[in-house]
Design a protein around this motif. Structure first.
Motif, PDB file in Angstrom:
ATOM      1  N   VAL A  23     -31.797  13.363 -25.274  1.00  0.00           N
ATOM      2  CA  VAL A  23     -32.794  14.272 -24.702  1.00  0.00           C
ATOM      3  C   VAL A  23     -32.180  15.151 -23.610  1.00  0.00           C
ATOM      4  O   VAL A  23     -32.576  16.306 -23.440  1.00  0.00           O
ATOM      5  CB  VAL A  23     -33.995  13.474 -24.143  1.00  0.00           C
ATOM      6  N   SER A  24     -31.196  14.648 -22.884  1.00  0.00           N
ATOM      7  CA  SER A  24     -30.570  15.436 -21.811  1.00  0.00           C
ATOM      8  C   SER A  24     -29.354  16.225 -22.294  1.00  0.00           C
ATOM      9  O   SER A  24     -28.707  16.900 -21.500  1.00  0.00           O
ATOM     10  CB  SER A  24     -30.145  14.512 -20.665  1.00  0.00           C
ATOM     11  N   ASN A  25     -29.049  16.132 -23.601  1.00  0.00           N
ATOM     12  CA  ASN A  25     -27.889  16.799 -24.197  1.00  0.00           C
ATOM     13  C   ASN A  25     -26.568  16.213 -23.719  1.00  0.00           C
ATOM     14  O   ASN A  25     -25.566  16.914 -23.583  1.00  0.00           O
ATOM     15  CB  ASN A  25     -27.922  18.312 -23.939  1.00  0.00           C
ATOM     16  N   GLY A  26     -26.571  14.899 -23.473  1.00  0.00           N
ATOM     17  CA  GLY A  26     -25.331  14.191 -23.190  1.00  0.00           C
ATOM     18  C   GLY A  26     -24.839  13.474 -24.436  1.00  0.00           C
ATOM     19  O   GLY A  26     -25.283  13.744 -25.551  1.00  0.00           O
ATOM     20  N   ARG A  27     -23.925  12.538 -24.246  1.00  0.00           N
ATOM     21  CA  ARG A  27     -23.390  11.746 -25.354  1.00  0.00           C
ATOM     22  C   ARG A  27     -23.672  10.263 -25.085  1.00  0.00           C
ATOM     23  O   ARG A  27     -23.742   9.841 -23.944  1.00  0.00           O
ATOM     24  CB  ARG A  27     -21.879  11.956 -25.508  1.00  0.00           C
ATOM     25  N   HIS A  28     -23.802   9.506 -26.165  1.00  0.00           N
ATOM     26  CA  HIS A  28     -23.984   8.067 -26.026  1.00  0.00           C
ATOM     27  C   HIS A  28     -22.795   7.344 -26.628  1.00  0.00           C
ATOM     28  O   HIS A  28     -22.326   7.681 -27.718  1.00  0.00           O
ATOM     29  CB  HIS A  28     -25.265   7.611 -26.727  1.00  0.00           C
ATOM     30  N   TYR A  29     -22.296   6.338 -25.906  1.00  0.00           N
ATOM     31  CA  TYR A  29     -21.144   5.568 -26.351  1.00  0.00           C
ATOM     32  C   TYR A  29     -21.458   4.076 -26.292  1.00  0.00           C
ATOM     33  O   TYR A  29     -22.309   3.640 -25.515  1.00  0.00           O
ATOM     34  CB  TYR A  29     -19.932   5.819 -25.438  1.00  0.00           C
ATOM     35  N   PHE A  30     -20.721   3.320 -27.093  1.00  0.00           N
ATOM     36  CA  PHE A  30     -20.774   1.859 -27.039  1.00  0.00           C
ATOM     37  C   PHE A  30     -19.353   1.318 -27.040  1.00  0.00           C
ATOM     38  O   PHE A  30     -18.507   1.775 -27.821  1.00  0.00           O
ATOM     39  CB  PHE A  30     -21.533   1.296 -28.238  1.00  0.00           C
TER      40      PHE A  30
ATOM     41  N   ILE B 287     -13.248   6.811 -22.849  1.00  0.00           N
ATOM     42  CA  ILE B 287     -14.513   7.539 -22.813  1.00  0.00           C
ATOM     43  C   ILE B 287     -14.582   8.427 -21.576  1.00  0.00           C
ATOM     44  O   ILE B 287     -14.989   9.598 -21.649  1.00  0.00           O
ATOM     45  CB  ILE B 287     -15.693   6.560 -22.850  1.00  0.00           C
ATOM     46  N   PHE B 288     -14.183   7.893 -20.429  1.00  0.00           N
ATOM     47  CA  PHE B 288     -14.163   8.707 -19.217  1.00  0.00           C
ATOM     48  C   PHE B 288     -13.231   9.904 -19.391  1.00  0.00           C
ATOM     49  O   PHE B 288     -13.533  11.013 -18.940  1.00  0.00           O
ATOM     50  CB  PHE B 288     -13.736   7.857 -18.018  1.00  0.00           C
ATOM     51  N   GLU B 289     -12.119   9.697 -20.053  1.00  0.00           N
ATOM     52  CA  GLU B 289     -11.175  10.791 -20.290  1.00  0.00           C
ATOM     53  C   GLU B 289     -11.809  11.859 -21.190  1.00  0.00           C
ATOM     54  O   GLU B 289     -11.655  13.061 -20.947  1.00  0.00           O
ATOM     55  CB  GLU B 289      -9.895  10.243 -20.929  1.00  0.00           C
ATOM     56  N   ARG B 290     -12.529  11.427 -22.207  1.00  0.00           N
ATOM     57  CA  ARG B 290     -13.185  12.382 -23.103  1.00  0.00           C
ATOM     58  C   ARG B 290     -14.254  13.179 -22.360  1.00  0.00           C
ATOM     59  O   ARG B 290     -14.370  14.398 -22.544  1.00  0.00           O
ATOM     60  CB  ARG B 290     -13.806  11.630 -24.282  1.00  0.00           C
ATOM     61  N   GLU B 291     -15.029  12.505 -21.514  1.00  0.00           N
ATOM     62  CA  GLU B 291     -16.059  13.201 -20.752  1.00  0.00           C
ATOM     63  C   GLU B 291     -15.441  14.196 -19.774  1.00  0.00           C
ATOM     64  O   GLU B 291     -15.929  15.320 -19.624  1.00  0.00           O
ATOM     65  CB  GLU B 291     -16.914  12.183 -19.994  1.00  0.00           C
ATOM     66  N   LEU B 292     -14.379  13.798 -19.102  1.00  0.00           N
ATOM     67  CA  LEU B 292     -13.705  14.684 -18.178  1.00  0.00           C
ATOM     68  C   LEU B 292     -13.162  15.913 -18.909  1.00  0.00           C
ATOM     69  O   LEU B 292     -13.268  17.046 -18.424  1.00  0.00           O
ATOM     70  CB  LEU B 292     -12.569  13.952 -17.468  1.00  0.00           C
ATOM     71  N   LYS B 293     -12.601  15.700 -20.083  1.00  0.00           N
ATOM     72  CA  LYS B 293     -12.041  16.809 -20.850  1.00  0.00           C
ATOM     73  C   LYS B 293     -13.117  17.821 -21.211  1.00  0.00           C
ATOM     74  O   LYS B 293     -12.889  19.035 -21.146  1.00  0.00           O
ATOM     75  CB  LYS B 293     -11.371  16.269 -22.126  1.00  0.00           C
ATOM     76  N   SER B 294     -14.316  17.346 -21.567  1.00  0.00           N
ATOM     77  CA  SER B 294     -15.393  18.268 -21.924  1.00  0.00           C
ATOM     78  C   SER B 294     -15.834  19.084 -20.714  1.00  0.00           C
ATOM     79  O   SER B 294     -16.209  20.258 -20.842  1.00  0.00           O
ATOM     80  CB  SER B 294     -16.585  17.514 -22.512  1.00  0.00           C
ATOM     81  N   LEU B 295     -15.796  18.481 -19.514  1.00  0.00           N
ATOM     82  CA  LEU B 295     -16.157  19.222 -18.305  1.00  0.00           C
ATOM     83  C   LEU B 295     -15.116  20.280 -17.981  1.00  0.00           C
ATOM     84  O   LEU B 295     -15.436  21.411 -17.621  1.00  0.00           O
ATOM     85  CB  LEU B 295     -16.306  18.257 -17.128  1.00  0.00           C
TER      86      LEU B 295
END
Length: 206
Positions: A120-127, A137-145
């Motif tokens: 709903v917030s246009n983020g990503r969900h991970y498990f 996962i943190f690296e992937r999120e940082l890269k997108s920013l």
């Protein structure tokens, strides 16, 4: 990176702001790391408390890309507990230009709530099964920013006469007359995003 702004909020029954919004430089980096390393588990799980505190920390920073990384290994046991309640929180985050990426650790967390917050917030969900999977996962999120090329992106679909909307799958939307507006959030340079819409076409319109 130097110049980025980060906050760290721990939560159980209540929240604790371990790092208020801090610009990363040579002197502040180690202070942030030390605070993270001192976090210990305990108490209940008030996810909504953590999100409220996170959005308050981001408020007023209109010139920056805003992202909340929500990490949880369990169910919400205090505060907001319903999917509809978390959907409202995610909509509030999206409306202020903030996306929530949710990270579920182990198998006992509430996947439905965590994925709702993200979608709903246009983020990503991970498990991840163990904490060992978190750095990637943190690296992937940082890269997108870092690679952000647009924020508050939207897809607008003009429905022709005789075409009625039945459902938009897995995304929030709003109507502006005969126009369907689907918020898509941030776009990084390598992103590919899709929208799946079900419509009905009247016989006279075929």
């Amino acid at each position: 990176r130097p110049g980025d702004v980060v906050s760290v909020i721990s939560y159980n029954t209540q929240t604790q702001t371990l790092v208020s919004p801090t610009t990363i430089d040579q002197s502040s980096r180690q202070r942030v790391i030390d605070q993270i390393q001192g976090i210990v588990a305990g108490g209940d799980t008030c996810i909504s408390c953590a999100l409220d505190a996170s959005m308050e920390a981001l408020r007023g920073r209109s010139d920056m890309v805003k992202r909340v990384l929500l990490l949880s290994d369990g169910q919400a046991t205090s505060g907001v507990r319903t999917e509809s309640g978390f959907r409202s929180i995610a909509e509030r985050a999206r409306n202020m230009g903030c996306s929530i990426s949710s990270l579920g650790v182990d198998v006992d967390y509430n996947e439905r709530i965590m994925s709702t917050l993200a979608s709903v917030s246009n983020g990503r969900h991970y498990f991840v099964e163990t904490a060992a999977g978190l750095p990637a996962i943190f690296e992937r999120e940082l890269k997108s920013l870092v690679q952000a090329v647009a924020t508050r992106g939207e897809i607008r679909v003009d429905l022709a006469p005789g075409v009625s909307l039945l459902k938009v799958y897995d995304r929030a939307f709003r109507r502006e007359g005969n126009t369907l507006v689907v918020p898509m959030g941030l776009f990084a340079a390598s992103d590919s995003k899709t929208v799946l819409v079900k419509v009905r076409v009247a016989r006279s319109a075929q």
